[in-house]
Write an enzyme that holds these catalytic residues in place. Structure first.
Site, PDB file in Angstrom:
ATOM      1  N   GLU A   1       8.132   7.330   3.634  1.00  0.00           N
ATOM      2  CA  GLU A   1       7.487   7.262   4.948  1.00  0.00           C
ATOM      3  C   GLU A   1       8.411   7.850   6.017  1.00  0.00           C
ATOM      4  OE1 GLU A   1       5.900   3.466   5.893  1.00  0.00           O
ATOM      5  OE2 GLU A   1       5.071   3.160   3.899  1.00  0.00           O
TER       6      GLU A   1
ATOM      7  N   TRP B   1       8.737   1.539   4.607  1.00  0.00           N
ATOM      8  CA  TRP B   1       9.065   1.860   5.990  1.00  0.00           C
ATOM      9  C   TRP B   1      10.569   1.774   6.256  1.00  0.00           C
ATOM     10  CZ3 TRP B   1       7.053   4.286   9.933  1.00  0.00           C
ATOM     11  CH2 TRP B   1       7.581   4.102  11.211  1.00  0.00           C
TER      12      TRP B   1
ATOM     13  N   ASP C   1       6.467   4.100  -8.293  1.00  0.00           N
ATOM     14  CA  ASP C   1       5.640   4.389  -7.118  1.00  0.00           C
ATOM     15  C   ASP C   1       6.576   4.762  -5.979  1.00  0.00           C
ATOM     16  OD1 ASP C   1       3.084   4.157  -5.452  1.00  0.00           O
ATOM     17  OD2 ASP C   1       4.355   2.666  -4.459  1.00  0.00           O
TER      18      ASP C   1
ATOM     19  N   TYR D   1      -4.962   2.178   7.008  1.00  0.00           N
ATOM     20  CA  TYR D   1      -4.934   1.031   7.915  1.00  0.00           C
ATOM     21  C   TYR D   1      -3.888   1.299   8.991  1.00  0.00           C
ATOM     22  CZ  TYR D   1      -1.917   0.009   3.851  1.00  0.00           C
ATOM     23  OH  TYR D   1      -1.038   0.105   2.792  1.00  0.00           O
ATOM     24  N   ASP D   2      -3.638   0.324   9.855  1.00  0.00           N
ATOM     25  CA  ASP D   2      -2.756   0.519  11.009  1.00  0.00           C
ATOM     26  C   ASP D   2      -3.269   1.619  11.928  1.00  0.00           C
ATOM     27  OD1 ASP D   2      -0.915  -1.497  10.654  1.00  0.00           O
ATOM     28  OD2 ASP D   2       0.465  -0.294   9.463  1.00  0.00           O
TER      29      ASP D   2
ATOM     30  N   ASP E   1       7.211   5.440  -2.027  1.00  0.00           N
ATOM     31  CA  ASP E   1       6.703   5.163  -0.683  1.00  0.00           C
ATOM     32  C   ASP E   1       7.617   5.863   0.325  1.00  0.00           C
ATOM     33  OD1 ASP E   1       5.206   3.411  -2.252  1.00  0.00           O
ATOM     34  OD2 ASP E   1       4.998   1.991  -0.614  1.00  0.00           O
TER      35      ASP E   1
ATOM     36  N   ASP F   1      21.425 -19.665 -18.788  1.00  0.00           N
ATOM     37  CA  ASP F   1      22.139 -18.546 -19.386  1.00  0.00           C
ATOM     38  C   ASP F   1      21.265 -17.339 -19.716  1.00  0.00           C
ATOM     39  OD1 ASP F   1      20.746 -19.915 -21.332  1.00  0.00           O
ATOM     40  OD2 ASP F   1      22.304 -19.696 -22.870  1.00  0.00           O
TER      41      ASP F   1
END
Length: 440
Positions: A200, A143, A196, A276-277, A198, A114
């Site tokens: 993209e 993304w 935050d 990165y990527d 993001d 509960d």
């Protein structure tokens, strides 16, 4: 446009690569001061593969972090933050409805049938109780869920509506009940300490159905200003509470140049650079390459991207007006793998491939570290890989992760960010390495 990396800096970083223990003891009492921002993402979906906030605690990761970003919150077509239980739209079940048993609970206490707040949100609250320095932040977008960012940033009315809805849902904790016992006014209060974003990518470059406007760069600034205004207004009502405002930003310099970085910097606590990527599964025939090398390699055969590196990305942001202390360097906890790779002169690096690895084009660090092959650390360029004679994996070893952390200290940057916690091993080796690098 880009300055060369100082030879003295590279030498200093190389000299600091000394042998250290693979793990460090958790520091739950908050007695040791943490140097720099240590940001890491906890993904909403990772609980379905056996990951949990308890593992963040037991591995020692939590004691070495300053900010945990929970990914992701979505944006509705109406321009608001929302919760739902619909594939591809939202997962309130994972967020705050899923009951957690004692064995998987941060404090060893099972949820009762509960109680109004369950799931990962309640576990994040328990994680903060055990780690008083840790702040938790809700990450919005990513993304897959950046489709409506341009719309919610386009007008003053849309910005005010969107920001207010996000604060109401995640900061004030007014979670919808969605036909269940969980949720209700204020049930999620105290879980999150900030927002935050993001987005993209503003101005284009993300998914093809994302809304895009030529003025996205300017509207990005205005959206951040509105978040800062409303968060500060709420902070004023709670003495001693200042809510964080951060964002994850692209490694693509074309997208960077759309942003009004000096103006954005006035409103945010820091920006997390997704450094990165740089190379990966979209290049199935190679040449094999680093996905997140720290420094430029003159031998890089990648043509238009020749010389691309995390250091280059950092310097581009700094050159465009982002203060160093608000610049946080992103570090990956996964890697990309190619197969049919000849050895060449550098153990598989910069070689053609027959395709991506049959194990999967992308694997987390915790899986790559146990694959067959020899690990190669190139500290001159801040890159590492594994090669077994046919398969090549680009990923960050703990040694390279520590080098990147030391780099942020030498550069006077704000700290490091990791995507994502579930990619690390059970000993929290990557987070421990970053901790070591930031303390030296």
């Amino acid at each position: 446009m880009f300055r060369r990396t100082s030879t003295l800096l590279a030498t200093a970083l190389l000299a600091s690569l000394v042998a250290v223990p693979a793990t460090a003891h958790a520091d739950d009492d908050g007695s040791r001061r943490l140097t720099g921002q240590r940001v890491a993402y906890f993904t909403q979906w990772s609980v379905y593969s056996g990951f949990s906030a308890k593992k963040v605690q037991d591995s020692g990761q939590a004691a070495k972090l300053t900010v945990l970003n929970y990914a992701f919150g979505n944006i509705s077509p109406e321009g608001t933050c929302f919760e739902a239980n619909q594939a591809g739209e939202g997962d309130a079940w994972a967020d705050y409805q899923r009951p957690i048993g004692a064995a998987d609970s941060v404090d060893g206490v099972a949820d009762t049938w509960d109680q109004p707040l369950k799931g990962s949100f309640n576990q994040l609250r328990k994680l903060k109780a055990k780690n008083p320095r840790l702040k938790t932040v809700i990450s919005i977008g990513g993304w897959s869920w950046s489709k409506y960012f341009s719309d919610v940033a386009a007008t003053d009315e849309a910005r005010k509506k969107f920001v207010s809805s996000c604060i109401d849902l995640y900061i004030k904790g007014n979670l919808p009940q969605l036909g269940s016992l969980e949720g209700g006014p204020g049930t999620g209060a105290g879980v999150f300490d900030g927002i935050d974003l993001d987005w993209e990518h503003p101005g284009g470059g993300g998914l093809p159905d994302n809304a895009v406007r030529p003025e996205d760069g300017r509207n990005y600034t205005l959206l951040m200003a509105e978040f800062r205004r409303q968060l500060d207004a709420l902070s004023g009502k709670k003495r001693g509470q200042r809510y964080l405002l951060t964002a994850a930003v692209a490694a693509n310099t074309t997208i960077v140049d759309r942003l009004e970085l000096p103006k954005i910097a006035r409103h945010v606590d820091f920006l997390n650079l997704m450094a990165y990527d740089l190379h990966g599964a979209w290049e199935p025939q190679g040449p094999t390459n680093h996905q997140a090398n720290l420094y430029t390699d003159k031998a890089d055969p990648s043509g238009i991207n020749n010389g691309y590196s995390a250091d280059r990305i950092v310097r581009h942001y700094l050159d465009r007006g982002l203060p160093a202390h608000k610049t946080v360097l992103g570090v990956p906890s996964w890697g990309y793998g190619w197969t049919g790779v000849p050895a060449g002169p550098r153990n598989g690096l910069y070689q053609p491939a027959t395709g991506m690895s049959p194990r999967g084009s992308q694997l987390p660090y915790k899986a790559i570290k146990d694959l067959p092959g020899t690990v190669h650390n190139d500290f001159r360029h801040g890159g590492s890989w594994k090669y077994d004679g046919t398969e090549f994996w680009t990923f960050d070893t703990p040694e390279v992760a520590a080098q990147k952390a030391r780099y942020t200290r030498h550069k006077g940057l704000g700290g490091v960010m990791v995507w994502s916690l579930d990619g690390d091993d059970e000993q929290g080796s990557l987070i421990a390495a970053l901790d070591r690098g930031l303390r030296r």
